[in-house]
Scaffold this motif. Structure first.
Motif, short mmCIF file in Angstrom:
data_model
loop_
_atom_site.label_atom_id
_atom_site.label_comp_id
_atom_site.label_asym_id
_atom_site.label_seq_id
_atom_site.Cartn_x
_atom_site.Cartn_y
_atom_site.Cartn_z
N LEU A 63 27.54 38.67 65.63
CA LEU A 63 28.45 38.26 64.56
C LEU A 63 28.71 36.77 64.59
CD1 LEU A 63 31.03 41.15 64.47
CD2 LEU A 63 29.55 40.39 62.63
N LEU A 64 28.78 36.19 65.81
CA LEU A 64 29.06 34.75 65.91
C LEU A 64 27.88 33.92 65.43
CD1 LEU A 64 31.06 34.21 69.18
CD2 LEU A 64 31.82 34.05 66.84
N THR A 65 26.68 34.51 65.45
CA THR A 65 25.51 33.73 65.03
C THR A 65 25.09 34.05 63.60
OG1 THR A 65 24.13 35.37 66.07
CG2 THR A 65 24.59 33.41 67.34
N LYS A 66 25.98 34.69 62.85
CA LYS A 66 25.63 34.99 61.46
C LYS A 66 26.24 33.97 60.52
CE LYS A 66 24.92 38.93 59.65
NZ LYS A 66 24.94 40.28 59.16
N GLU A 67 25.55 33.72 59.44
CA GLU A 67 26.02 32.69 58.52
C GLU A 67 27.31 33.12 57.83
OE1 GLU A 67 23.21 31.59 55.58
OE2 GLU A 67 24.49 30.07 54.69
N ASP A 68 28.17 32.14 57.64
CA ASP A 68 29.46 32.38 56.99
C ASP A 68 29.30 32.04 55.51
OD1 ASP A 68 32.00 33.10 56.96
OD2 ASP A 68 32.75 31.52 58.25
N VAL A 69 29.37 33.05 54.67
CA VAL A 69 29.13 32.81 53.26
C VAL A 69 30.43 32.96 52.49
CG1 VAL A 69 27.77 33.48 51.27
CG2 VAL A 69 26.85 33.79 53.55
N ARG A 70 30.67 32.01 51.58
CA ARG A 70 31.87 32.08 50.74
C ARG A 70 31.42 32.14 49.29
NH1 ARG A 70 34.87 28.10 48.20
NH2 ARG A 70 33.58 26.51 49.14
N GLY A 241 30.04 37.04 59.35
CA GLY A 241 30.15 36.20 60.52
C GLY A 241 31.49 36.33 61.23
N ALA A 242 32.00 35.19 61.71
CA ALA A 242 33.21 35.21 62.53
C ALA A 242 34.42 35.70 61.75
CB ALA A 242 33.49 33.82 63.08
N HIS A 243 34.46 35.42 60.44
CA HIS A 243 35.63 35.86 59.67
C HIS A 243 35.71 37.36 59.58
CE1 HIS A 243 35.33 31.65 58.58
NE2 HIS A 243 36.62 31.72 58.36
N VAL A 246 36.87 38.65 62.87
CA VAL A 246 38.30 38.51 63.10
C VAL A 246 39.07 39.65 62.42
CG1 VAL A 246 40.28 37.09 62.47
CG2 VAL A 246 38.33 36.07 63.59
N ASN B 30 31.29 29.92 65.48
CA ASN B 30 30.47 30.39 64.37
C ASN B 30 29.82 29.22 63.63
OD1 ASN B 30 31.04 32.32 61.36
ND2 ASN B 30 29.32 32.31 62.73
N ALA B 34 25.87 29.42 63.91
CA ALA B 34 25.24 30.12 62.79
C ALA B 34 24.38 29.17 61.97
CB ALA B 34 26.32 30.73 61.91
N PRO B 35 23.34 29.69 61.36
CA PRO B 35 22.54 28.87 60.45
C PRO B 35 23.32 28.62 59.17
CG PRO B 35 21.80 31.14 60.37
CD PRO B 35 22.85 31.07 61.44
#
Lengths: 404, 122
Positions: A63-70, A241-243, A246, B30, B34-35
């Motif tokens: 999860l920490l290495t996944k991209e954070d998409v908004r 990801g991290a969100h 959480v 993160n 993360a990429p």
């Protein structure tokens, strides 16, 4: 006054508490997946580490290495602040939760009010997440979460008040450890004083707290706000990801919290069966404390196991059933419990009259509620489509008018 | 100020700070791990694989307000109930009966809302 060394020590203790809670959350996710798998006759996680024990760690790293998409339309601050707003109150609850005699960050005389005040705040975070994601499913899930959490908060509050009435204190340590209350010449007897745990005295309260607690967590059978087949992931649809991690950290922390609250209020916490009397009078205090904390943890994991067992067993409620059940069954029941406890104490009736009255009441209400909400003989089919035959003989389905 | 008041609330404020730091730490990890390859398609809100229509956040069904109002009533009642729990056994009989009447009025209100169909999810 508070010295700086005290402040630093408290901060260090809080950091350790957070780390401990993370570990507990990891263990709970493993336990849930393993239990669910056993219920569904699967093996569950079994590859990473012995018995898949390291699977949660692997998941966390993933999860920490996944991209954070908004989403493009989502307001930046609201979208990123919502997970913080959900997790902060559920972490701050733990400041006053005692794991043993004196084993806590800070004691509070008004601890029960503090618990309630903070546990309601989670709704705000879920609503922010739903609104701030700029997605229809999130918005719908956010509103569902608000309606559900708000409705099931009331029975929990009233049960906690009933416990406070019985114990005559708003301090969690008194609820568990007991304090010498002598009212009208009578000494109260419950778990902390070598008596029975409150579950036997107030079975009605236990049942209401446990069911409402399940709904408060949004766990199956009450998981309509992130029901996959209805609103996809509810307020969490757009998170990754991290969100997302959480949010789930908060969810499992809350699961652990409800299990702990049930044990502290109704199963005597660390003080039943009394560790001092099990080990004998000559045992060192450290051993007594350690055994007490071990009792508590064993009971909490057992309750958490029951919560996961429910998830493997019960189908999800519809939203109208859910709201009706909360307002028409649980809230009146919780008030009945409160009035009963207060009356028994006020008139000085013996304690055993409480279960004597509340168990038959519970049986009658359960029967009536089953007849009203869940009797298969009373279920009626809601027709979503009308069937008609076209001129060429083909059968077609059209949406029923008036259904949405 | 009662004794231990500051120590207690400093612990609560510290808990907020520690929790915030820990969560921000997770976000920062993160950010570094993360990429980041943004594309217009990723920034589209989820809608079952089709292009989402415009979202209108102002349309909220009235039933949510009804339950919100009911919750507010009972939550305020709980605030009144809390101090009562620890004093009613030591006070005059009126304190006990008064609270019973208070709860009775609210339960009557609940029954009224039930009868009016406000508790039904439509």
């Amino acid at each position: 006054m508070v010295t700086w060394s005290e402040v630093v020590l408290t901060a260090l203790g809080l950091g350790a508490l957070f780390a401990a809670l993370m570990t507990v959350v990891l263990s709970l996710t493993w336990l849930e997946r393993k239990l669910l798998a056993r219920i569904q006759r699967r093996a569950g996680p079994s590859v990473v580490g012995p018995h898949g024990l390291l699977q949660p760690v692997a998941d966390a790293i993933k999860l920490l290495t996944k991209e954070d998409v908004r989403p493009a339309d989502a307001p930046r601050f609201l979208f990123w602040f919502a997970p913080v707003m959900v997790v902060l109150p559920s972490y701050m609850l733990w400041v006053i939760i005692p794991f043993g005699d004196g084993l806590l960050v800070r004691a509070m005389e008004l601890g029960l009010i503090y618990l309630i005040a903070l546990s309601v705040l989670e709704v705000v975070g879920l609503l922010l997440a739903g609104w701030g994601s700029a997605s229809k499913y999130s918005l719908l899930g956010g509103f569902r979460a608000a309606a559900q959490l708000v409705s099931y908060e009331i029975p929990i509050i009233i049960v906690i008040i009933a416990v406070a009435v019985f114990v005559q204190s708003l301090d969690l340590r008194d609820v568990v450890g007991g304090h010498a209350t002598t009212i009208a010449g009578r000494t109260m007897s419950y778990a902390g004083q070598g008596g029975v745990p409150l579950a036997l005295v107030m079975p009605l309260g236990l049942v209401v707290l446990f069911i409402a607690g399940l709904a408060e967590l949004g766990r199956t059978p009450f998981d309509i706000h992130h029901a996959e087949s209805e609103v996809v992931g509810g307020p969490f649809v757009e998170y990754s990801g991290a969100h997302w991690a959480v949010f789930y950290l908060a969810e499992y922390m809350n699961t652990f919290f409800i299990a702990t609250l049930t044990v502290l209020l109704f199963f005597g916490g660390w003080s039943w069966p009394s560790p001092a009397s099990v080990l004998g009078d000559s045992a060192p205090p450290l051993a007594v404390n350690a055994l007490g904390a071990a009792w508590l943890m064993a009971k909490v994991y057992a309750v958490a196991g029951v919560i996961f067992w429910f998830r493997g067993t019960y189908p999800r409620l519809r939203i109208d059933q859910l709201m009706a059940f909360g307002w028409q069954v649980l809230i009146p029941l919780s008030f009945a419990n409160l009035i009963l406890v207060a009356t028994v104490l006020y008139y000085g009736w013996p304690t055993w009259t409480l279960p004597l009255i509340s168990v038959p009441l519970l049986a009658v209400v359960a029967r009536v509620a089953f007849r009203r909400y869940a009797d298969p003989r009373k279920m009626k089919t809601v027709r979503m489509f009308t069937r008609s035959t076209r001129a060429d003989g083909e059968t077609v389905l059209a949406p029923q008018a008036g259904e949405s | 100020m009662p004794e231990g008041y500051d120590a207690r609330w400093i612990a609560v404020v510290l808990a907020a700070g520690v929790g915030l730091l820990a969560v921000l730490g997770l976000f920062a990890a993160n950010l570094f791990l993360a990429p980041r390859r943004s594309s217009p398609d990723k920034a589209v809100a989820y809608e079952s694989g089709i292009r989402p229509g415009p979202i209108n956040r102002s349309q909220v069904n009235i039933r949510y307000y009804v339950f919100g109002l009911l919750f507010l009533i009972f939550d305020v009642e709980a605030v009144f109930l809390f101090p009562w729990t620890v004093v009613f056994l030591r006070s005059a009989p009126a304190v006990f009966y008064e609270m019973l009447i208070f709860i009775g009025i609210l339960l009557f209100g609940l029954a009224y809302a039930w009868r009016k169909g406000a508790l039904r999810w439509r």
